[in-house]
Every structure is written in C-alpha cells, then in structure tokens.
Design an enzyme around this catalytic site. Sequence first.
Site, PDB file in Angstrom:
ATOM      1  N   GLU A  67       0.929  -1.166  -0.089  1.00 46.77           N
ATOM      2  CA  GLU A  67       0.009   0.009   0.078  1.00 46.77           C
ATOM      3  C   GLU A  67       0.866   1.180  -0.066  1.00 46.77           C
ATOM      4  O   GLU A  67       0.383   2.291  -0.603  1.00 46.77           O
ATOM      5  CB  GLU A  67      -1.001  -0.074   1.176  1.00 46.77           C
ATOM      6  CG  GLU A  67      -2.071  -0.895   1.006  1.00 46.77           C
ATOM      7  CD  GLU A  67      -2.967  -0.639  -0.057  1.00 46.77           C
ATOM      8  OE1 GLU A  67      -2.885   0.316  -0.644  1.00 46.77           O
ATOM      9  OE2 GLU A  67      -3.659  -1.771  -0.517  1.00 46.77           O
ATOM     10  N   TYR A  84      -6.105   6.157   5.017  1.00 47.68           N
ATOM     11  CA  TYR A  84      -6.249   5.117   3.872  1.00 47.68           C
ATOM     12  C   TYR A  84      -5.451   3.799   4.309  1.00 47.68           C
ATOM     13  O   TYR A  84      -5.929   2.610   4.140  1.00 47.68           O
ATOM     14  CB  TYR A  84      -5.906   5.573   2.680  1.00 47.68           C
ATOM     15  CG  TYR A  84      -5.718   4.508   1.747  1.00 47.68           C
ATOM     16  CD1 TYR A  84      -6.830   4.139   0.884  1.00 47.68           C
ATOM     17  CD2 TYR A  84      -4.457   4.142   1.312  1.00 47.68           C
ATOM     18  CE1 TYR A  84      -6.586   2.977   0.057  1.00 47.68           C
ATOM     19  CE2 TYR A  84      -4.257   3.084   0.400  1.00 47.68           C
ATOM     20  CZ  TYR A  84      -5.452   2.598  -0.306  1.00 47.68           C
ATOM     21  OH  TYR A  84      -5.217   1.483  -1.062  1.00 47.68           O
ATOM     22  N   ASP A 108      -9.218   6.096  -0.825  1.00 49.51           N
ATOM     23  CA  ASP A 108      -8.181   6.827  -1.831  1.00 49.51           C
ATOM     24  C   ASP A 108      -8.882   7.114  -2.970  1.00 49.51           C
ATOM     25  O   ASP A 108     -10.123   7.370  -2.993  1.00 49.51           O
ATOM     26  CB  ASP A 108      -7.029   5.500  -2.263  1.00 49.51           C
ATOM     27  CG  ASP A 108      -7.703   4.784  -3.132  1.00 49.51           C
ATOM     28  OD1 ASP A 108      -8.967   4.689  -3.448  1.00 49.51           O
ATOM     29  OD2 ASP A 108      -6.989   3.933  -3.845  1.00 49.51           O
TER      30      ASP A 108
END
Length: 368
Positions: A44, A127, A145
């Site tokens: 991520e 996020y 996001d």
Amino acid sequence: MYDELSWEQRLTLAGGPLCCWYLQQKRALPWRESTSPYRVWISEIMLQQTRSETVKPYFMRFMEEVPDIPALARIDDDRLMKLWEGLGYYSRARNLKKAAGICMERYGGRLPESYVELLTLPGIGSYTAGAISSIAWQERRPAVDGNVLRVLHRLWEDDSDITKPEIKKKLEELLTLFLSDHPEYVPGVFNQALMELGACVCIPHGMPHCDACPVSELCLACRHKSCGRIPYKPSRGVRRQEDRTVFLLFDDSGIVLHKRPDKGLLAGLYELPAAEGCLDERQACDYWQELLGETVSVRALASGKHVFSHIQWNMTAWHIRLRGRVETYKKILEAHNFEVPSLEKARTQYTLSSAFSAWRDIWETAEI
Ligand code: SF4
C-alpha cells in the site's frame, strides 16, 4: 427506476455485484498472494502515487531482501534508498523504517492489530490503516483513496470537490457506518473491490468503461452522462518553472554527485551537480574552471525536465570531463559537499533521484 435511492440504498444494492465482480475478475498481483499485514503495508505504501505495474518488481525485490519488520528496522539507510530508487517520494521509505523501529520497540516486531494504533505509526494515514486493518484482520474500516472517491462520487453523482480533506473525511464516516451496518460484506473484499473498480474500470483518465462495470445500472453519473465532470477537482495553479543546468561530471576515478539536505525537496537523495539558469557551453566551462581552477572539456547532452507537484525543472545538461591535479580539486569538491564515488559504487550504493533519469543511461554505462 434507481434515480431516487439514497446513497446507502444505492451502495447496498451495488455492494453484492461489486464484490462478486472483484472475486471473479481481480488482477493477480504479487501482494495479493497472501493477506499478511506486512505485505499489505509495504504494497500500500509503494502503491501511493505509483501504478501497480511499476510497483510489481519493486515489491518482489523488497520482499526478498526485507521480508519482515525486524529486517526493515535494521536495514542500512542507503540500501533502503537503493531499493526504493525510481519509485520517488522517498519519505515513504524513511517512514517505513521509522515505523518498523517503533513496532520492534512497542509491539514485539509486529504491526499493531488495530486501525487506531496503526494510525499512530509514521507514514500511516487513514487510507493505509483502513487497508491494512480491513484486508489483514477484517476490521470494519473503509480505505478511501482517490479511486474510491472517484467511483462513489460517480455512483451517486456527487460533484463536490474531492481534493478537500473534509470531503474525504465525510466519505470515511459514511463508509464506516455502512460497513458496521452491513455485516454481509467482508470489509477487505468490499474495500478492494472499490479500489479495483477505480483502477481498472472507473478509470481516472479518459472515459470510464461503463459497459464493463458491474454497477452501471445503479450509477447516476453513467446514466446522466456526467462522468466527464465527476469527480470534480479544481484546476491547479500554474507550476513554477525553474531553469537549471545539470552536469554529468567525470574524472579518472568516478562521477561527481551531491547529497541533498535531509529536509525539503528530494531530501537526502543524491543529485547531479547543478547550477541555476540555463548555461551555454562557454558558461558551463567557466563555471567549473572558476570553481576548481582546472581545465575541463565539455560536451552537450540532451535536455530534460522533471515535474514535481508545484515546480517544474527545465534542465540543460552538459557532460564534463575533469582534468588536472586530483588532490587539489577533490579538496574543493569536498568543501562544497560533493562526493566522487567510483562508477561501480555510484551505481550500486548511491540513490540518484528520478529527476535525473533522462541521463541515467549515460552514467549507468559510462566507462572511465
Ligand atoms: Fe464508473 Fe461507469 Fe461504473 Fe459508474 S458505471 S461506477 S462511471 S465505470
């Protein structure tokens, strides 16, 4: 028939087809091979501002060399930068290492297993905390996001400005409520389905592929043909243009590089020596002869540019060959914070910012 639905009714109806579509169609990506929190975290962070095709080889190399949090906490800074070289936004890598150190001190070498505790780690915002906690532990948290903002704003035709933090916060609150009220949805699957739809179907540039979308019947932007204006983002101000001259400066022992300060633009990375403005051949020659008191030979290179969020560098480039009394000019170079690693060392141990990638081939293949 679907025009009058509330956002929640719309999302409740969309969730089923969306999750089924994801489970059947999702791309095979290396970070999806397991839901280990460490792999989710690293992927991520790498995927922020970077396309998945670009991230793939970086992720696999990183996992091989830095397979877990203890390895990340003890990795040498220069080696970490080298593994990240080309991905850009290097503060992401520095924060990973800082966070790994905290995990070693406070959490026994593991990531803390809650959204709220994840948020306390450097580099982890709502996020990333939502993605890790929902994918690794199925905590009922959203991961909002740019992809998710785009998909949902189109789904219910919301034309508010998605660049405003309060808009994202409001959506996170709505989705947190939604996930806690809808136990039928597995949060990790639901979140990834939204992200995947945004990455592959409801795309950011060009028109979305509504024909292939599992929720097109429910989508107001598709029905009203408003996808071109939603999501709404105000246009950015004009980027400041900066003219610079960069030098690929070689001597018999190696290449001259400069380390940028630890704070600010391209913090802590190496760069090619540079001067302000656009110097012509004579000026480029004089610049180094005056600084070092030595003769140089100069040859023109192709120009290049690099776009940052707020600045654009327009770069003229010169290949310079230094000749003269090595001991004397090396002292001057060191006094100006330049280093002169051998080409081999520069290639394997120094991380050059991607701002200079236009000339990478030259210094990667140079021979002395
Ligand atoms: Fe996006 Fe089109 Fe799907 Fe709506 S129907 S979510 S605009 S791809």
